[in-house]
Design a protein around this motif. Structure first.
Motif, PDB file in Angstrom:
ATOM      1  N   THR A   1     -25.009  15.856  17.599  1.00 32.72           N
ATOM      2  CA  THR A   1     -24.880  15.231  16.381  1.00 32.72           C
ATOM      3  C   THR A   1     -26.430  15.070  15.763  1.00 32.72           C
ATOM      4  O   THR A   1     -27.488  15.109  16.466  1.00 32.72           O
ATOM      5  CB  THR A   1     -24.813  13.655  16.552  1.00 32.72           C
ATOM      6  OG1 THR A   1     -25.997  13.069  17.668  1.00 32.72           O
ATOM      7  CG2 THR A   1     -23.449  13.211  17.272  1.00 32.72           C
TER       8      THR A   1
ATOM      9  N   LEU B   1     -28.531   9.677  17.689  1.00 30.54           N
ATOM     10  CA  LEU B   1     -28.285  10.840  17.165  1.00 30.54           C
ATOM     11  C   LEU B   1     -29.268  11.949  18.217  1.00 30.54           C
ATOM     12  O   LEU B   1     -30.272  11.500  18.608  1.00 30.54           O
ATOM     13  CB  LEU B   1     -29.136  11.281  15.873  1.00 30.54           C
ATOM     14  CG  LEU B   1     -28.223  10.566  14.676  1.00 30.54           C
ATOM     15  CD1 LEU B   1     -29.161  10.261  13.481  1.00 30.54           C
ATOM     16  CD2 LEU B   1     -26.858  11.438  14.397  1.00 30.54           C
TER      17      LEU B   1
ATOM     18  N   TRP C   1     -21.290  21.594  16.000  1.00 33.07           N
ATOM     19  CA  TRP C   1     -22.122  20.286  15.738  1.00 33.07           C
ATOM     20  C   TRP C   1     -21.358  19.256  14.893  1.00 33.07           C
ATOM     21  O   TRP C   1     -20.409  19.595  14.269  1.00 33.07           O
ATOM     22  CB  TRP C   1     -23.539  21.044  14.934  1.00 33.07           C
ATOM     23  CG  TRP C   1     -24.029  21.695  15.979  1.00 33.07           C
ATOM     24  CD1 TRP C   1     -23.964  22.991  16.434  1.00 33.07           C
ATOM     25  CD2 TRP C   1     -25.733  21.391  16.338  1.00 33.07           C
ATOM     26  NE1 TRP C   1     -24.901  23.259  17.182  1.00 33.07           N
ATOM     27  CE2 TRP C   1     -25.796  22.372  17.077  1.00 33.07           C
ATOM     28  CE3 TRP C   1     -26.508  20.299  15.950  1.00 33.07           C
ATOM     29  CZ2 TRP C   1     -27.148  22.311  17.773  1.00 33.07           C
ATOM     30  CZ3 TRP C   1     -27.801  20.488  16.636  1.00 33.07           C
ATOM     31  CH2 TRP C   1     -28.379  21.452  17.422  1.00 33.07           C
ATOM     32  N   VAL C   2     -22.139  18.197  14.902  1.00 35.09           N
ATOM     33  CA  VAL C   2     -21.633  17.034  14.178  1.00 35.09           C
ATOM     34  C   VAL C   2     -22.535  16.500  13.144  1.00 35.09           C
ATOM     35  O   VAL C   2     -23.574  16.084  13.710  1.00 35.09           O
ATOM     36  CB  VAL C   2     -20.699  15.846  15.146  1.00 35.09           C
ATOM     37  CG1 VAL C   2     -20.208  14.968  14.212  1.00 35.09           C
ATOM     38  CG2 VAL C   2     -20.160  16.466  16.026  1.00 35.09           C
ATOM     39  N   ASN C   3     -22.220  16.470  11.980  1.00 32.93           N
ATOM     40  CA  ASN C   3     -23.056  16.246  10.921  1.00 32.93           C
ATOM     41  C   ASN C   3     -22.587  15.635   9.366  1.00 32.93           C
ATOM     42  O   ASN C   3     -21.381  16.195   9.465  1.00 32.93           O
ATOM     43  CB  ASN C   3     -24.127  17.405  10.749  1.00 32.93           C
ATOM     44  CG  ASN C   3     -23.296  18.661  10.438  1.00 32.93           C
ATOM     45  OD1 ASN C   3     -23.391  19.293  11.254  1.00 32.93           O
ATOM     46  ND2 ASN C   3     -22.954  18.759   9.243  1.00 32.93           N
TER      47      ASN C   3
ATOM     48  N   LEU D   1     -20.298   8.145  12.883  1.00 30.42           N
ATOM     49  CA  LEU D   1     -20.318   9.463  13.381  1.00 30.42           C
ATOM     50  C   LEU D   1     -20.727   9.655  14.676  1.00 30.42           C
ATOM     51  O   LEU D   1     -19.929  10.398  15.602  1.00 30.42           O
ATOM     52  CB  LEU D   1     -21.388  10.203  12.344  1.00 30.42           C
ATOM     53  CG  LEU D   1     -21.533  11.708  12.492  1.00 30.42           C
ATOM     54  CD1 LEU D   1     -21.918  12.420  11.250  1.00 30.42           C
ATOM     55  CD2 LEU D   1     -22.772  12.010  13.639  1.00 30.42           C
ATOM     56  N   VAL D   2     -21.714   8.983  15.312  1.00 29.01           N
ATOM     57  CA  VAL D   2     -22.047   9.058  16.613  1.00 29.01           C
ATOM     58  C   VAL D   2     -20.985   8.517  17.599  1.00 29.01           C
ATOM     59  O   VAL D   2     -20.665   9.221  18.702  1.00 29.01           O
ATOM     60  CB  VAL D   2     -23.471   8.123  16.905  1.00 29.01           C
ATOM     61  CG1 VAL D   2     -23.638   8.319  18.418  1.00 29.01           C
ATOM     62  CG2 VAL D   2     -24.746   9.170  16.138  1.00 29.01           C
TER      63      VAL D   2
ATOM     64  N   ALA E   1     -17.979  11.110  17.694  1.00 29.87           N
ATOM     65  CA  ALA E   1     -18.705  12.403  18.485  1.00 29.87           C
ATOM     66  C   ALA E   1     -18.667  12.037  20.156  1.00 29.87           C
ATOM     67  O   ALA E   1     -18.092  12.816  20.925  1.00 29.87           O
ATOM     68  CB  ALA E   1     -19.917  12.473  18.042  1.00 29.87           C
TER      69      ALA E   1
END
Length: 756
Positions: A429, A478, A723-725, A745-746, A749
């Protein structure tokens, strides 16, 4: 000779519309107060054009957010999910533009994309199977009458039926052809209403005609206007094109019953030859786009007057016009009090371009150009040589060789090396770069610029912001952090201030989308790095944490595309000059211990030629190498990221892969993840982070929403490469919504990661 303007900047000379709209969003002013600001701006703009002798003045070029969105509302193309909110008309409109999250529901905003080859973004109309297109609103008619009450005859501006259908998104089984009957009736009703009001001219914008057109496209265009133009009656119809030439359909345009035809003679490379080879009907008026609506340099009167003389050999009736809307240039030079007088003489913003139109109109009619002092003054500007050359910079560009554009180890080997180097979890992340620019951050920057605090005090506060940002990201969990970019006002202007060759303005704002305005630097001379730009901020941030912190840079293509470029050297030479400067910064970051460096190319596609045949020779053949130039000297262990947003990248994903970055993040949420299909189809090799939520909307995505998005991505993207963003940087968002969104978001993920 008469003059015309295609469109005028709508936000106001001091961004009055932006500030009023944002106050309305915050509930600080009423709808009536917002409308008062809008009415005041329209009045000012119409009167300004009239006082400068413009004969064909546009109305309905004003918008609270975007013209394509206005057209969707006018044609009743409001999806049911927005109607169900039960909001009034104005707030439904803003829900389509910005999304909505509240007691009445939760909806995402419309998709946002680049408007052709500009830095303006438009809202993509969504035509669902349940949509019934028809004339629904009254905006163009209201604004026409508003101007008429001021004693000003205007030509209402309407997005054309072909462009509307061509750029719309179809969510269902229906295609453009299925909406033809409805859209024809709607445009017939528009013309009928304009006739009722006694309108003399209507401007129908059809920029999509400068695209590569298939036989099916041309047939659709002809079918639409053979029907629509039967209803024009007394109102004269101007079909207005811009951003290129209409080589695929010039003869069809001439054959239709348009009274005026607007052509771009600047970006339209074949426009002059089309005119010469095919002629122009005596019973139509040619609106000749010869004043540049996309750049800020003064018009070269000799060159333009020579062009107009050639045009008049082919066309009996000619009106001098802008090449496109003046929406794409700043409002006026009058606000620039710090530019040196000899520098200002080279520029013309929107208001000054009105004066150029007036002077050209008078001189062309006279024929004796040299009798005018304005012509003589203009010749002196273009015949004098300004001091802007740097022989060392020019030599460095000339000395570039193939090795300057290639890393020493291939990407697959680098990927394996970097996996061991960073030991990041699956679905790492991160964010794109910037964090919210609070009032404290803005005050610190303003105080420094005004000389109220010294550099040491300024940096001390920036370092405090950075430390707070690092701690927030660690708390959120993150994996790869950023320093927040608190030292930057703008991702291009900040770098330009540290590069020789740039000039900066005080209030030369240009609308990018909605209430977002940018202040593009001006490339005035040869470019080189003056000093290290970001190193001490990045080093400080990395010293606060054991997690990797990305060094954040703006790439050479984006710096070029988001600046007003010179017109005396090639774009390729300019971008290579910038590329060498950014390469110096990359190398210094690496030497200082920064192991991940992100070189943003948000605007990679902006200057991509509209026609595919021109993509490589005129752009990609130097734009892609310019990015590689920046990172070609780094070690294999150093991970290079880049970011791109709000364009349709599907057709150039192979070229993007050839940028040889290690990780690329894309805008994806507003385009409904369309990019992932293209990545899968092209066997995209670079690790990738399609944005999982839209940062241009205030709504907070839920954990389930992001989880579902990631699961959808994993159907097409290897788990070891994902990737996660978010979609983009977070500078325009508030702290509470940013924290809540990143927290979700975290969590998402981690939830998906645990299942892999």
């Amino acid at each position: 000779m008469k003059s015309a303007v295609i469109g005028f900047p709508r936000v106001g000379k001091l961004r009055e519309l932006k500030f009023a709209s944002e106050k309305y969003f915050r509930g600080e002013i009423t709808k009536e107060e917002l409308d008062e600001t809008a009415e005041s701006l329209r009045k000012e703009h119409w009167q300004l054009q009239k006082s400068n002798g413009i004969h064909y003045i546009p109305s309905n070029d004003f918008s609270f957010y975007d013209g394509m969105l206005d057209m969707a509302v006018l044609l009743n193309a409001v999806p049911e999910e927005y109607r169900k909110l039960g909001l009034d008309e104005q707030d439904t409109y803003f829900a389509m533009a910005r999304g909505y999250q509240g007691e009445k529901g939760d909806v995402k905003a419309f998709t946002m994309k680049k408007w052709f080859n500009t830095n303006y973004h438009y809202m993509v109309p969504e035509l669902n199977d349940g949509i019934q297109l028809k004339l629904f609103g009254s905006k163009p008619f209201d604004e026409y009458e508003e101007a008429k009450a001021l004693g000003i005859e205007t030509k209402p501006v309407i997005i054309g039926a072909f462009t509307f259908l061509k750029l719309a998104k179809y969510n269902g089984s229906r295609t453009a052809a299925d909406f033809v009957e409805q859209v024809v009736k709607a445009y017939e009703d528009i013309l009928y209403k304009l006739n009722e009001l006694g309108t003399k001219w209507v401007q129908i914008d059809e920029p999509a005609l400068v695209m590569d057109l298939s036989e099916e496209d041309i047939k659709l265009f002809v079918t639409l206007y053979e029907a629509i133009l039967r209803s024009k009656n007394n109102v004269k119809v101007l079909i207005q094109t811009y951003f290129g030439d209409v080589r695929d359909c010039y003869r069809q345009i001439l054959s239709l019953e348009f009274d005026g035809i607007g052509l771009d003679f600047l970006e339209g490379k074949k426009t002059a030859s089309l005119l010469k080879e095919n002629g122009f009907p005596d019973n139509k008026i040619l609106f000749a786009g010869v004043i540049n609506g996309k750049n800020i340099w003064k018009c070269d009167y000799k060159k333009t007057l020579d062009l107009l003389l050639e045009i008049r050999k082919q066309a009996e009736h000619v009106v001098i016009s802008t090449s496109c809307s003046l929406l794409h240039v700043p409002y006026t030079l009058e606000n620039e009090t710090k530019l040196e007088a000899d520098v200002k003489t080279y520029f013309a913003f929107a208001k000054e371009k009105l004066r150029e139109l007036q002077e050209l109109s008078i001189m062309t009619e006279s024929g004796d150009f040299e009798a005018f002092a304005e012509y003589d003054n203009n010749r002196q500007i273009f015949e004098s040589e300004r001091s802007y050359k740097d022989k060392e910079v020019q030599a460095n560009v000339m000395a570039l060789s193939e090795g300057d554009f290639r890393r020493e180890m291939n990407r697959k080997e680098r990927e394996e090396l970097q996996k061991k180097e960073f030991a990041l979890p699956l679905l790492p992340t991160t964010t794109i770069g910037s964090f919210p620019q609070t009032q404290k951050v803005k005050k610190n920057r303003s105080s420094y610029r005004k000389g109220k605090i010294d550099k040491e005090t300024y940096d001390r506060k920036v370092f405090a912001f950075i430390e707070e940002c690092i701690r927030k990201q660690e708390e959120l969990g993150l994996d790869v952090l950023v320093h927040g970019e608190y030292e930057r006002n703008d991702m291009v202007e900040f770098f330009g201030e540290n590069l020789a060759g740039f000039i900066f303005t005080e209030k030369a704002w240009v609308q990018s989308y909605g209430t977002r305005c940018v202040k593009p630097p001006i490339i005035f001379g040869d470019i080189k790095r003056i000093r290290p730009i970001t190193v001490h901020y990045s080093v400080y941030a990395q010293g606060l944490t054991k997690r990797p912190v990305k060094g954040m840079l703006t790439g050479p293509v984006t710096i070029l595309n988001w600046s007003f470029p010179r017109e005396d050297i090639s774009l390729q030479e300019m971008v290579y000059q910038i590329g060498i400067a950014i390469r110096d910064e990359v190398c210094d970051l690496e030497k200082a211990g920064i192991r991940i460096i992100q070189i943003d190319e948000a605007a990679l596609k902006e200057k991509l030629p509209i026609r595919k045949n021109d993509w490589y020779r005129e752009y990609l053949d130097w734009a892609i190498p310019a990015f590689r130039l920046c990172h070609s000297r780094v070690k294999p262990e150093t991970q290079i990221h880049t970011h791109m947003c709000y364009s349709e990248f599907e057709e150039i994903v192979t070229d993007i892969d050839n940028m040889d970055a290690d990780v690329i993040s894309f805008e994806a949420s507003r385009s409904r993840l369309d990019i992932i299909n293209a990545l899968k189809k092209s066997n995209f090799e670079t690790e990738v982070g399609p944005g999982v939520y839209d940062i241009h909307s205030p709504r907070i995505p839920t954990v389930d929403e992001i989880t579902q998005t990631l699961e959808k991505m994993l159907e097409k993207i290897d788990k070891n490469k994902l990737w996660v963003n978010p979609d983009c940087g977070l500078k325009t968002r508030g702290i509470p919504e940013t924290k809540a969104s990143l927290k979700n978001l975290v969590k998402a993920a981690e939830a998906v990661r645990s299942q892999l």
